[in-house]
Design a protein around this motif. Structure first.
Motif, PDB file in Angstrom:
ATOM      1  N   PHE A  75       0.826  -1.203   0.000  1.00 56.43           N
ATOM      2  CA  PHE A  75       0.000   0.000   0.000  1.00 56.43           C
ATOM      3  C   PHE A  75       0.865   1.260   0.000  1.00 56.43           C
ATOM      4  N   ASN A  76       1.905   1.271   0.820  1.00 52.70           N
ATOM      5  CA  ASN A  76       2.770   2.451   0.896  1.00 52.70           C
ATOM      6  C   ASN A  76       3.564   2.663  -0.388  1.00 52.70           C
ATOM      7  N   THR A  77       3.843   1.592  -1.109  1.00 57.80           N
ATOM      8  CA  THR A  77       4.618   1.690  -2.342  1.00 57.80           C
ATOM      9  C   THR A  77       3.744   1.973  -3.552  1.00 57.80           C
ATOM     10  N   PHE A  78       2.596   1.294  -3.659  1.00 58.60           N
ATOM     11  CA  PHE A  78       1.769   1.373  -4.862  1.00 58.60           C
ATOM     12  C   PHE A  78       0.448   2.102  -4.669  1.00 58.60           C
ATOM     13  N   GLY A  79       0.077   2.409  -3.441  1.00 51.23           N
ATOM     14  CA  GLY A  79      -1.181   3.096  -3.188  1.00 51.23           C
ATOM     15  C   GLY A  79      -2.302   2.144  -2.805  1.00 51.23           C
ATOM     16  N   PRO A  80      -3.484   2.691  -2.539  1.00 53.03           N
ATOM     17  CA  PRO A  80      -4.580   1.890  -2.001  1.00 53.03           C
ATOM     18  C   PRO A  80      -5.255   0.943  -2.984  1.00 53.03           C
ATOM     19  N   ASP A  81      -4.951   1.040  -4.259  1.00 57.17           N
ATOM     20  CA  ASP A  81      -5.631   0.204  -5.249  1.00 57.17           C
ATOM     21  C   ASP A  81      -4.993  -1.162  -5.449  1.00 57.17           C
ATOM     22  N   VAL A  82      -4.091  -1.563  -4.571  1.00 59.49           N
ATOM     23  CA  VAL A  82      -3.442  -2.873  -4.654  1.00 59.49           C
ATOM     24  C   VAL A  82      -4.479  -3.962  -4.365  1.00 59.49           C
ATOM     25  N   ASN A  83      -4.484  -5.000  -5.188  1.00 59.92           N
ATOM     26  CA  ASN A  83      -5.360  -6.153  -4.973  1.00 59.92           C
ATOM     27  C   ASN A  83      -4.657  -7.128  -4.028  1.00 59.92           C
ATOM     28  N   ILE A  84      -5.301  -7.429  -2.899  1.00 59.46           N
ATOM     29  CA  ILE A  84      -4.748  -8.354  -1.911  1.00 59.46           C
ATOM     30  C   ILE A  84      -5.680  -9.555  -1.818  1.00 59.46           C
ATOM     31  N   GLY A  85      -5.116 -10.737  -1.787  1.00 65.94           N
ATOM     32  CA  GLY A  85      -5.938 -11.936  -1.639  1.00 65.94           C
ATOM     33  C   GLY A  85      -5.141 -13.142  -2.053  1.00 65.94           C
ATOM     34  N   PRO A  86      -5.657 -14.270  -2.158  1.00 64.05           N
ATOM     35  CA  PRO A  86      -7.008 -14.689  -1.806  1.00 64.05           C
ATOM     36  C   PRO A  86      -7.102 -15.302  -0.421  1.00 64.05           C
ATOM     37  N   ASN A  87      -6.005 -15.524   0.257  1.00 68.17           N
ATOM     38  CA  ASN A  87      -6.006 -16.289   1.513  1.00 68.17           C
ATOM     39  C   ASN A  87      -6.084 -15.394   2.745  1.00 68.17           C
ATOM     40  N   ARG A 105      -1.169   2.013  12.220  1.00 72.60           N
ATOM     41  CA  ARG A 105       0.279   2.213  12.379  1.00 72.60           C
ATOM     42  C   ARG A 105       1.014   1.709  11.140  1.00 72.60           C
ATOM     43  N   GLU A 106       0.632   0.519  10.645  1.00 71.80           N
ATOM     44  CA  GLU A 106       1.295  -0.051   9.470  1.00 71.80           C
ATOM     45  C   GLU A 106       1.082   0.819   8.231  1.00 71.80           C
ATOM     46  N   GLY A 107      -0.060   1.429   8.128  1.00 69.76           N
ATOM     47  CA  GLY A 107      -0.361   2.292   6.993  1.00 69.76           C
ATOM     48  C   GLY A 107       0.243   3.676   7.100  1.00 69.76           C
ATOM     49  N   GLY A 108       0.759   4.021   8.273  1.00 67.39           N
ATOM     50  CA  GLY A 108       1.457   5.281   8.464  1.00 67.39           C
ATOM     51  C   GLY A 108       0.586   6.443   8.907  1.00 67.39           C
ATOM     52  N   TYR A 109      -0.689   6.195   9.159  1.00 65.56           N
ATOM     53  CA  TYR A 109      -1.613   7.248   9.591  1.00 65.56           C
ATOM     54  C   TYR A 109      -1.606   8.463   8.674  1.00 65.56           C
ATOM     55  N   THR A 110      -1.273   8.294   7.413  1.00 58.50           N
ATOM     56  CA  THR A 110      -1.183   9.457   6.527  1.00 58.50           C
ATOM     57  C   THR A 110      -2.545  10.046   6.194  1.00 58.50           C
ATOM     58  N   TRP A 111      -3.624   9.369   6.530  1.00 65.44           N
ATOM     59  CA  TRP A 111      -4.950   9.933   6.307  1.00 65.44           C
ATOM     60  C   TRP A 111      -5.119  11.229   7.062  1.00 65.44           C
ATOM     61  N   MET A 112      -4.342  11.438   8.149  1.00 61.22           N
ATOM     62  CA  MET A 112      -4.450  12.655   8.945  1.00 61.22           C
ATOM     63  C   MET A 112      -3.656  13.814   8.342  1.00 61.22           C
ATOM     64  N   VAL A 113      -2.686  13.514   7.507  1.00 62.18           N
ATOM     65  CA  VAL A 113      -1.844  14.555   6.939  1.00 62.18           C
ATOM     66  C   VAL A 113      -2.666  15.431   6.002  1.00 62.18           C
TER      67      VAL A 113
END
Length: 120
Positions: A75-87, A105-113
């Motif tokens: 997510f931090n490298t490619f952004g929120p549109d990364v497809n994660i799955g299937p397990n 914490r893992e996402g970096g809380y950047t939504w607040m910036v």
């Protein structure tokens, strides 16, 4: 389970061939991601994933990233549109989405910036 990191040229050819035969999504196996990222995304081999995405794009790739550290790196490298799955465990989806939206914490809380404080 591979014993060496994946060859970007080979994987690109395989993905393009599968897409040309009608596949919509291609799963990049957990073991390939682990080789590329290491336990916490610190491996210098991570350039392999960056190069593959640069060549293919994000849309057709599903990353079998089960660890939060790997998901956060993606997510931090490619952004929120990364497809994660299937397990993924169903009760784990809330944590995944919080990381995707940088509300963890893992996402970096950047939504607040960039958000201005609420004025009364």
């Amino acid at each position: 389970y591979p014993e060496v990191p994946f060859d970007v040229d080979l994987v690109e050819r395989e993905i393009r061939e599968l897409l040309s035969h009608g596949a919509d999504l291609i799963i990049l196996e957990k073991s390939m991601i682990e080789w590329s990222l290491g336990a916490k995304g610190e491996s210098p081999e991570n350039y392999r994933l960056k190069e593959l995405v640069a060549r293919i794009g994000l849309a057709p790739i599903v990353f079998e990233a089960e660890s939060v550290a790997h998901q956060a790196w993606l997510f931090n490298t490619f952004g929120p549109d990364v497809n994660i799955g299937p397990n993924l465990e169903p009760n784990y989806i809330a944590k995944l989405e919080a990381t995707r939206r940088t509300m963890s914490r893992e996402g970096g809380y950047t939504w607040m910036v960039g958000r201005s404080p609420k004025k009364d």
